[in-house]
Motif scaffolding. Sequence first.
Motif, PDB file in Angstrom:
ATOM      1  N   THR A 125       0.615  -1.344  -0.140  1.00  0.00           N
ATOM      2  CA  THR A 125       0.075   0.073  -0.104  1.00  0.00           C
ATOM      3  C   THR A 125       0.707   1.305  -0.082  1.00  0.00           C
ATOM      4  N   HIS A 126       2.007   1.083   0.929  1.00  0.00           N
ATOM      5  CA  HIS A 126       2.812   2.175   0.711  1.00  0.00           C
ATOM      6  C   HIS A 126       3.216   2.582  -0.461  1.00  0.00           C
ATOM      7  N   TYR A 127       3.892   1.568  -1.305  1.00  0.00           N
ATOM      8  CA  TYR A 127       4.302   1.790  -2.530  1.00  0.00           C
ATOM      9  C   TYR A 127       3.366   2.229  -3.504  1.00  0.00           C
ATOM     10  N   ALA A 128       2.130   1.523  -3.432  1.00  0.00           N
ATOM     11  CA  ALA A 128       0.977   1.842  -4.369  1.00  0.00           C
ATOM     12  C   ALA A 128       0.801   3.182  -4.357  1.00  0.00           C
ATOM     13  N   ALA A 129       0.775   3.850  -3.131  1.00  0.00           N
ATOM     14  CA  ALA A 129       0.372   5.409  -3.104  1.00  0.00           C
ATOM     15  C   ALA A 129       1.369   6.247  -3.699  1.00  0.00           C
ATOM     16  N   VAL A 130       2.518   5.611  -3.878  1.00  0.00           N
ATOM     17  CA  VAL A 130       3.480   6.500  -4.726  1.00  0.00           C
ATOM     18  C   VAL A 130       3.533   6.145  -6.051  1.00  0.00           C
ATOM     19  N   ASN A 131       3.425   5.076  -6.575  1.00  0.00           N
ATOM     20  CA  ASN A 131       3.467   4.492  -7.792  1.00  0.00           C
ATOM     21  C   ASN A 131       2.182   4.180  -8.819  1.00  0.00           C
ATOM     22  N   ALA A 132       1.100   4.113  -8.119  1.00  0.00           N
ATOM     23  CA  ALA A 132       0.106   4.008  -8.731  1.00  0.00           C
ATOM     24  C   ALA A 132      -0.287   4.614  -9.830  1.00  0.00           C
ATOM     25  N   THR A 133      -0.703   4.104 -11.267  1.00  0.00           N
ATOM     26  CA  THR A 133      -0.956   5.128 -12.309  1.00  0.00           C
ATOM     27  C   THR A 133      -2.469   5.430 -12.246  1.00  0.00           C
ATOM     28  N   THR A 134      -2.870   6.537 -13.070  1.00  0.00           N
ATOM     29  CA  THR A 134      -4.200   6.786 -13.174  1.00  0.00           C
ATOM     30  C   THR A 134      -5.055   5.608 -13.514  1.00  0.00           C
ATOM     31  N   GLU A 135      -4.425   4.853 -14.559  1.00  0.00           N
ATOM     32  CA  GLU A 135      -5.474   3.813 -15.083  1.00  0.00           C
ATOM     33  C   GLU A 135      -5.409   2.980 -14.163  1.00  0.00           C
ATOM     34  N   GLN A 136      -4.644   2.443 -13.106  1.00  0.00           N
ATOM     35  CA  GLN A 136      -4.759   1.482 -12.135  1.00  0.00           C
ATOM     36  C   GLN A 136      -5.646   1.992 -10.935  1.00  0.00           C
ATOM     37  N   LEU A 137      -5.529   3.452 -10.624  1.00  0.00           N
ATOM     38  CA  LEU A 137      -6.514   3.740  -9.709  1.00  0.00           C
ATOM     39  C   LEU A 137      -8.014   3.744 -10.349  1.00  0.00           C
ATOM     40  N   ASP A 138      -7.963   3.942 -11.487  1.00  0.00           N
ATOM     41  CA  ASP A 138      -9.422   3.975 -12.228  1.00  0.00           C
ATOM     42  C   ASP A 138     -10.002   2.713 -12.096  1.00  0.00           C
ATOM     43  N   GLU A 139      -9.274   1.486 -12.463  1.00  0.00           N
ATOM     44  CA  GLU A 139      -9.533   0.279 -12.265  1.00  0.00           C
ATOM     45  C   GLU A 139      -9.976  -0.271 -10.850  1.00  0.00           C
ATOM     46  N   LEU A 140      -9.190   0.214  -9.866  1.00  0.00           N
ATOM     47  CA  LEU A 140      -9.354  -0.086  -8.444  1.00  0.00           C
ATOM     48  C   LEU A 140     -10.712   0.565  -8.134  1.00  0.00           C
ATOM     49  N   GLU A 141     -11.205   1.592  -8.490  1.00  0.00           N
ATOM     50  CA  GLU A 141     -12.317   2.354  -8.225  1.00  0.00           C
ATOM     51  C   GLU A 141     -13.449   1.676  -8.941  1.00  0.00           C
ATOM     52  N   ARG A 142     -13.431   1.253 -10.267  1.00  0.00           N
ATOM     53  CA  ARG A 142     -14.300   0.328 -10.826  1.00  0.00           C
ATOM     54  C   ARG A 142     -14.672  -0.900 -10.081  1.00  0.00           C
ATOM     55  N   LEU A 143     -13.610  -1.573  -9.463  1.00  0.00           N
ATOM     56  CA  LEU A 143     -13.816  -2.809  -8.487  1.00  0.00           C
ATOM     57  C   LEU A 143     -14.441  -2.290  -7.396  1.00  0.00           C
ATOM     58  N   THR A 144     -14.529  -1.394  -6.821  1.00  0.00           N
ATOM     59  CA  THR A 144     -15.050  -1.098  -5.586  1.00  0.00           C
ATOM     60  C   THR A 144     -16.905  -0.865  -6.035  1.00  0.00           C
ATOM     61  N   ARG A 145     -16.837  -0.247  -7.194  1.00  0.00           N
ATOM     62  CA  ARG A 145     -18.350  -0.354  -7.546  1.00  0.00           C
ATOM     63  C   ARG A 145     -18.889  -1.575  -7.752  1.00  0.00           C
ATOM     64  N   GLU A 146     -18.064  -2.434  -8.379  1.00  0.00           N
ATOM     65  CA  GLU A 146     -18.583  -3.922  -8.750  1.00  0.00           C
ATOM     66  C   GLU A 146     -18.972  -4.661  -7.404  1.00  0.00           C
ATOM     67  N   MET A 147     -18.148  -4.417  -6.405  1.00  0.00           N
ATOM     68  CA  MET A 147     -18.405  -5.140  -5.094  1.00  0.00           C
ATOM     69  C   MET A 147     -19.470  -4.298  -4.335  1.00  0.00           C
ATOM     70  N   ALA A 148     -19.660  -3.151  -4.484  1.00  0.00           N
ATOM     71  CA  ALA A 148     -20.877  -2.588  -3.857  1.00  0.00           C
ATOM     72  C   ALA A 148     -22.095  -3.110  -4.515  1.00  0.00           C
ATOM     73  N   GLU A 149     -22.136  -3.132  -5.647  1.00  0.00           N
ATOM     74  CA  GLU A 149     -23.062  -3.685  -6.408  1.00  0.00           C
ATOM     75  C   GLU A 149     -23.540  -5.174  -6.645  1.00  0.00           C
ATOM     76  N   SER A 150     -22.543  -5.966  -5.911  1.00  0.00           N
ATOM     77  CA  SER A 150     -22.818  -7.251  -6.004  1.00  0.00           C
ATOM     78  C   SER A 150     -23.960  -7.807  -5.009  1.00  0.00           C
ATOM     79  N   SER A 151     -24.515  -8.931  -5.504  1.00  0.00           N
ATOM     80  CA  SER A 151     -25.437  -9.449  -4.621  1.00  0.00           C
ATOM     81  C   SER A 151     -25.334 -10.723  -3.762  1.00  0.00           C
ATOM     82  N   ASP A 152     -24.342 -11.476  -4.135  1.00  0.00           N
ATOM     83  CA  ASP A 152     -23.786 -12.617  -3.539  1.00  0.00           C
ATOM     84  C   ASP A 152     -22.354 -12.831  -3.080  1.00  0.00           C
ATOM     85  N   TRP A 153     -21.886 -13.516  -2.310  1.00  0.00           N
ATOM     86  CA  TRP A 153     -20.428 -13.415  -1.960  1.00  0.00           C
ATOM     87  C   TRP A 153     -19.617 -13.736  -2.798  1.00  0.00           C
ATOM     88  N   SER A 154     -20.260 -14.871  -3.723  1.00  0.00           N
ATOM     89  CA  SER A 154     -19.251 -15.537  -4.904  1.00  0.00           C
ATOM     90  C   SER A 154     -18.884 -14.474  -5.834  1.00  0.00           C
TER      91      SER A 154
END
Length: 250
Positions: A125-154
């Motif tokens: 996490t320390h080094y991700a805060a320093v090195n993460a690209t905009t594209e990677q951050l956008d993808e991480l944000e997309r994954l949080t939306r997918e998790m927020a909308e998920s309806s089952d544990w799988s």
Amino acid sequence: MTDQLEDTAEPSRLGTGMERRSAMDAVRMRIGMAISLGLLKPGERLPDQEDVALGLSVSPITARRALASLAEQGVVVRRRGRAGGTFVADAPPAEVLASLSASPAESQAVNRLVDRRLLFECAVTHYAAVNATTEQLDELERLTREMAESSDWSYYHRMDEQFHQLVGTASCMDTAVEVYHETLAELYDYFIPYPIEKLHKSNLDHIALVAALRAGKVEEAVEVSRKHVDILHRTMFMGLKNSGGLANKS
């Protein structure tokens, strides 16, 4: 014979350094513990067989054999028709559920895995805060939306795994990332089904982490990750078992 070969070809890491379980027995144990701990309720419908396989990171044939075995023992029931599927039995046999439990040695091993992941998580996490690209951050944000909308544990579990793998990759820590990913995989072998409401609550940490990473707030990001992993000592099966199950969790 084909089923036996498939299961043998897919060894589980569950029990590493102790007794080894087949992949099928590991799935049986993980579902059984979720029922014993009240994470899966009587009458609750499980995801489709293919989704169970994906959610528990095993082959479809292993998931099928595990569910069939649990059905034979009365832990789950299978119903046909449009409203059919696999459901937790209304009164699973207590003696069977008691046999589907991790040993004290396995519980200790998982606690050690959580500690190992905790160290890795803070570093990546320390080094991700320093090195993460905009594209990677956008993808991480997309994954949080997918998790927020998920309806089952799988589905949630699959997105969660992708999220943490990407945080590791974004750290640019070279070969150390491989070791981090291996630790993640070992710990995910002990993942058991959780109520989606609990998983959505956990996703708030992911959202906070992405915000801190995007702002370049290294200390804040590391603290979010530290708390996110440290709580596993209390919310994974060994913590829930010691506290009496889901009923004691807010």
